[in-house]
Design an enzyme around this catalytic site. Structure first.
Site, PDB file in Angstrom:
ATOM      1  N   GLU A  14       0.825  -1.211   0.000  1.00 29.06           N
ATOM      2  CA  GLU A  14       0.000   0.000   0.000  1.00 29.06           C
ATOM      3  C   GLU A  14       0.857   1.258   0.000  1.00 29.06           C
ATOM      4  O   GLU A  14       0.517   2.249  -0.652  1.00 29.06           O
ATOM      5  CB  GLU A  14      -0.951  -0.006   1.201  1.00 29.06           C
ATOM      6  CG  GLU A  14      -2.136  -0.966   1.079  1.00 29.06           C
ATOM      7  CD  GLU A  14      -1.799  -2.411   1.370  1.00 29.06           C
ATOM      8  OE1 GLU A  14      -0.665  -2.691   1.804  1.00 29.06           O
ATOM      9  OE2 GLU A  14      -2.670  -3.282   1.177  1.00 29.06           O
TER      10      GLU A  14
ATOM     11  N   HIS B  22     -11.561  -4.865   9.035  1.00 31.37           N
ATOM     12  CA  HIS B  22     -11.980  -4.754   7.636  1.00 31.37           C
ATOM     13  C   HIS B  22     -13.260  -3.953   7.466  1.00 31.37           C
ATOM     14  O   HIS B  22     -13.857  -3.984   6.394  1.00 31.37           O
ATOM     15  CB  HIS B  22     -12.210  -6.151   7.030  1.00 31.37           C
ATOM     16  CG  HIS B  22     -10.965  -6.779   6.476  1.00 31.37           C
ATOM     17  ND1 HIS B  22      -9.873  -7.061   7.248  1.00 31.37           N
ATOM     18  CD2 HIS B  22     -10.635  -7.181   5.219  1.00 31.37           C
ATOM     19  CE1 HIS B  22      -8.936  -7.624   6.487  1.00 31.37           C
ATOM     20  NE2 HIS B  22      -9.369  -7.695   5.257  1.00 31.37           N
TER      21      HIS B  22
END
Ligand SMILES: Cc1ncc(C[n+]2csc(CCOP(=O)(O)OP(=O)(O)O)c2C)c(N)n1
Ligand SMILES: [Mg+2]
Length: 821
Positions: A531, A598
């Site tokens: 990321e 999440h």
């Protein structure tokens, strides 16, 4: 379609033994006579002069910090001074091998690299090009100042004074510094000379230079990008992510034609053996030679070498060789440039971590002293010429310094006179025109099954009889996002899209499904699970004239790219004094049903960071128009998407989602339901429970709710909201983010302030409690639901209505618990 990179068990399961390429260590041994013949005496002498300029410049800063005076000039310099005294050979040697179009991205210790690159570029540019750069900068204002106060006999001399004054004024954070005083010592840069942002975040330039190289490759630019970072940065995850990103095999295996081949990026580690006080070799790192780490990255071991940073010619030789192979598409490359910082990390450094003996031993290898001695021994210069050079350099730095400390020459940024100056630098608010070019495609758009399927769908989500259509039959929010991306991708060659699983998979949640049928690899590719490198490279790509669209699978992964989003993507426009734009769109889904790591809504976190535009559309119509605006924006935009809404069809816009391209203004909230008694401002998917609650409030409690969809968090136009609250006298801001420190609370505070006289009840923010997001079964007790909205409006704001759907005995107890008290 699967790629043709077979995973053959016979290949992988056989016995084998890995070998590693040899890594040369201090292999440079060219006699000076040979260098003389190759480069000429003038170039060799210039290298000495450039090193002296760097040293004198840094010594001047050191004198200000330690004594408050340099020569006769007294000055209180308040900012940082990470000096590179002792490391001049590395900076000047590298610059000797770089062309004006090669771009360097440095660190907190990069004054020397900046000066060296600038001087080398000035030496290489022809007069008209050089003159045009000086004239174009600040409309010629800095050049006029230099001509008046630091006159020189030649254009090159003027340019050198321009370089030094622009840098020093920036270090002193003056208005005519290269970054308008918004960068300062650790960030000063000047792109026209190929010196791109220097970075105070250790190692951050690795990913940004990688993205710059990506843009250079895609644009067919001849130059290379160089990350000039320290040995300590080899401990940073984002540096390894960047090196791998730069070395991805797909550039060879999957990219085609002129795009084939590795990225033209050089990771140049200025290895001074120390971070601050921590020692890399023998203490904080596992490697014995920094160059060893290239072997971890690819079979070529990044062509790594250890070279002598005390000798500018050894560095120039190595950088030239790496540059050549980068331009052949054989990148990335790594250089371990050993050098020694002879002064402290910063001026508060008491040198307690190293011995006097060590300092003395390295003093014998001082790059300026040894190189000057070599030149005189070889007869390139005599001692008198060296001394004259030293005196001339000192006089130049003294003159530049006298000018830079003088506020009538280098004016102080006058914030009291212009209090919103910094605010205006945050965003350009510029947009590109609707893209209308023809990008190179693998296949015509119509051949994509996705495009053909979507063409059969209804544009509106409601049937004639008012029934909601299934996502199979009507355009969904996912499809709407796809349409905006498709338009930009096929009409704007500068735009590239990547992230994890973006190609065959179609993006983590299928937004890009079908794009791989149309677009070549270099425009849409799978990135590693990196990321940090994904976002950093997107920033570098954008700084160099590209446009970047990157995807993070889940909002919860923002932390993995925290520096890249919060310090890099967000800040370079303002820190450049508005000279650079960062057109990066970061798409980021917000999950659901997967529990604590999440499913968290971190929109408030993004909205908190100055320099990011933030949108969170909740309808297909808004999603298409806002994503088109984001992709057109010259500013960085984070686009949040709720996974719960990807299949949502269009329920509001009567004509459905237009098939044509359109944009919606970022920052404009949208009225989704008119009402008279209470205003409900929704953020993201909370639009839907708010609307359902509004219907019930009307039916069961005779309360008329107005529902406004924020659509954007940054910017956010308060005017329509204030107008609504003035009418209704009540406000509920509904969000799925945790309440503490949230954007909803900010809106409540501002509305309380600006519409206080019109309020009939205390405005409320209702979000998630300040707890972890629980799993699927418990989500409805966590994210605000219809009943929660009803209880707040018809229980708290209209207590006489006595709503208590949740059956709570004590509002206060629950409220306090939700606050985490
Ligand atoms: C991410 C990050 N962590 C820590 C720091 C504080 N810091 C500034 S410079 C430095 C040492 C860096 O060492 P190195 O990369 O070897 O560069 P050098 O200072 O030796 O040039 C540290 C820890 C920082 N600026 N950024
Ligand atoms: Mg170091």
């Amino acid at each position: 379609m699967p790629k043709s990179i077979p995973v053959d068990p016979d290949h992988f399961r056989r016995a084998d033994r890995l070998t590693f390429p040899e890594v040369p260590v201090h292999a440079y041994a060219r006699p000076l006579a040979e260098e003389r013949a190759r480069r000429g005496d003038k170039a060799l002498a210039e290298a000495l002069r450039h090193m002296m300029i760097v040293r004198e410049f840094e010594s001047m800063l050191s004198a200000f910090k330690s004594k408050g005076a340099y020569r006769e000039i007294a000055f209180n310099y308040k900012g940082p001074a990470h000096l590179s005294i002792g490391q001049e050979g590395a900076a000047v040697g590298a610059a000797m091998a770089l062309e004006p179009g090669d771009h360097i991205y440095g660190s907190h210790r990069s004054h020397g690299e900046f000066i060296a690159k600038g001087l080398a570029t000035i030496g290489r540019l022809k007069a008209p090009a050089l003159g045009a750069i000086l004239e174009a900068w600040q409309g010629g204002a800095l050049l006029r100042t230099v001509e008046r106060h630091l006159p020189a006999a030649t254009l090159a001399g003027t340019a050198e004074n321009f370089l030094l004054l622009g840098l020093l004024a920036e270090i002193f954070m003056r208005a005519n510094g290269f970054n308008g005083g918004m960068g300062g010592s650790m960030h000063a840069f000047f792109p026209p000379f190929g010196a791109y942002p220097n970075n105070a975040i250790v190692g951050a330039s690795a990913g940004i230079a990688t993205g710059a190289a990506l843009r250079k490759k895609l644009a067919g630019d001849d130059g290379i990008a160089v990350a000039m970072i320290g040995d300590g940065s080899t401990g940073c995850g984002p540096v390894f992510e960047a090196m791998n990103f730069a070395a991805m095999a797909q550039y060879e295996t999957l990219w085609t034609d002129a795009r084939k081949g590795g990225l033209p990026v050089l990771f140049m580690f200025n290895n001074n053996f120390y971070a601050m006080g921590g020692q890399t070799i023998g203490e904080t790192m596992g490697w014995d030679r920094l160059s060893r780490i290239g072997a971890a990255i690819n079979p070529a071991a990044m062509h790594a070498e250890t070279v002598d940073g005390c000798n500018p010619l050894a560095v120039a030789d190595a950088v030239a060789r790496k540059r050549a192979l980068l331009r052949e598409g054989r990148g990335p490359a790594l250089l371990d440039v050993e050098c020694y910082r002879s002064t402290g990390h910063s001026t508060t450094d008491a040198n307690v971590y190293r011995t006097k003996e060590e300092l003395a031993a390295w003093a014998k290898h001082d790059p300026i002293a040894t190189y000057a001695a070599a030149l005189t021994a070889e007869g390139v210069l005599d001692e008198g010429e060296v001394e004259a050079m030293r005196a001339h350099v000192a006089a130049t730095i003294a003159a530049v310094t006298a000018a830079a400390v003088d506020p009538s020459i280098a004016p102080i940024v006058d914030i009291p006179a212009d209090p919103t100056l910094i605010g205006r630098l945050m965003f350009s608010h510029a947009e590109i025109p609707a893209p209308a070019g023809e990008a190179r495609l693998n296949a015509p758009i119509e051949t994509s099954p996705r495009v053909r399927q979507d063409a059969k769908k209804a544009r509106r989500g409601l049937a004639e009889n008012g029934e909601r259509l299934s996502p199979m039959r009507a355009i969904t929010l996912r499809d709407a996002l796809f349409e905006a991306v498709l338009h930009h991708m096929v009409h704007d060659e500068r735009l590239i899209a990547y992230g994890e699983e973006c190609r065959e998979w179609g993006g983590a949640f299928g937004v890009y499904r079908g794009l791989a049928d149309i677009l070549p690899y270099e425009r849409l590719f799978n990135a590693p699970i990196s990321e940090a490198a994904i976002v950093a490279s997107a920033v570098g790509h954008a700084l160099e004239g590209g446009r970047s669209l990157v995807e993070l699978m889940y909002g919860d992964f923002l932390g993995r790219a925290g520096d890249e989003i919060f310090n890099q993507m967000a800040k370079w426009r303002a820190m450049s004094g508005g000279t650079l734009n960062v057109p990066v769109v970061l798409r980021c889904s917000i999950g659901s049903k997967y529990g604590a790591q999440h499913s968290q809504d971190w929109t408030s976190l993004a909205a908190h960071i100055p320099g990011l535009k933030v949108v969170y559309p909740a309808t297909p119509y808004d999603a298409k128009g806002l994503l088109a605006s984001a992709l057109s924006s010259e500013d960085p935009v984070v686009v949040f998407e709720s996974q719960r809404l990807y299949d949502m069809v269009e329920l509001f816009h009567d004509a459905g989602v237009p098939a044509e391209y359109y944009r919606l203004p970022i920052g404009a909230p949208d009225m989704k339901r008119e009402g008279a008694d209470v205003t409900i401002l929704t953020i993201g998917p909370s639009l839907y429970p708010a609307l359902a609650a509004a219907q019930e409030l009307e039916a069961a409690f005779a309360i008329s709710a107005e529902v406004i969809d924020a659509r954007s968090l940054v910017p956010f136009d308060y005017r329509p909201l204030l107008a609504s609250v003035r009418k209704t006298g009540r406000l509920l801001v509904l969000s799925e983010a945790c309440e503490r420190g949230g954007f909803a609370a900010t809106v409540v505070a501002n509305v309380t302030r600006f519409a206080f006289a019109d309020l009939k009840a205390a405005p409320r923010a209702l979000g998630a409690p300040n707890w972890i997001v629980p799993g699927a079964e418990m989500e409805s007790s966590y994210f605000p639901q219809v009943d929660d909205v009803i209880d707040v409006v018809a229980g708290e704001m209209f207590p006489e209505k006595r709503a208590n759907r949740r059956g709570l005995r004590s509002w206060d107890d629950l409220a306090l618990a939700r606050l985490g008290l």
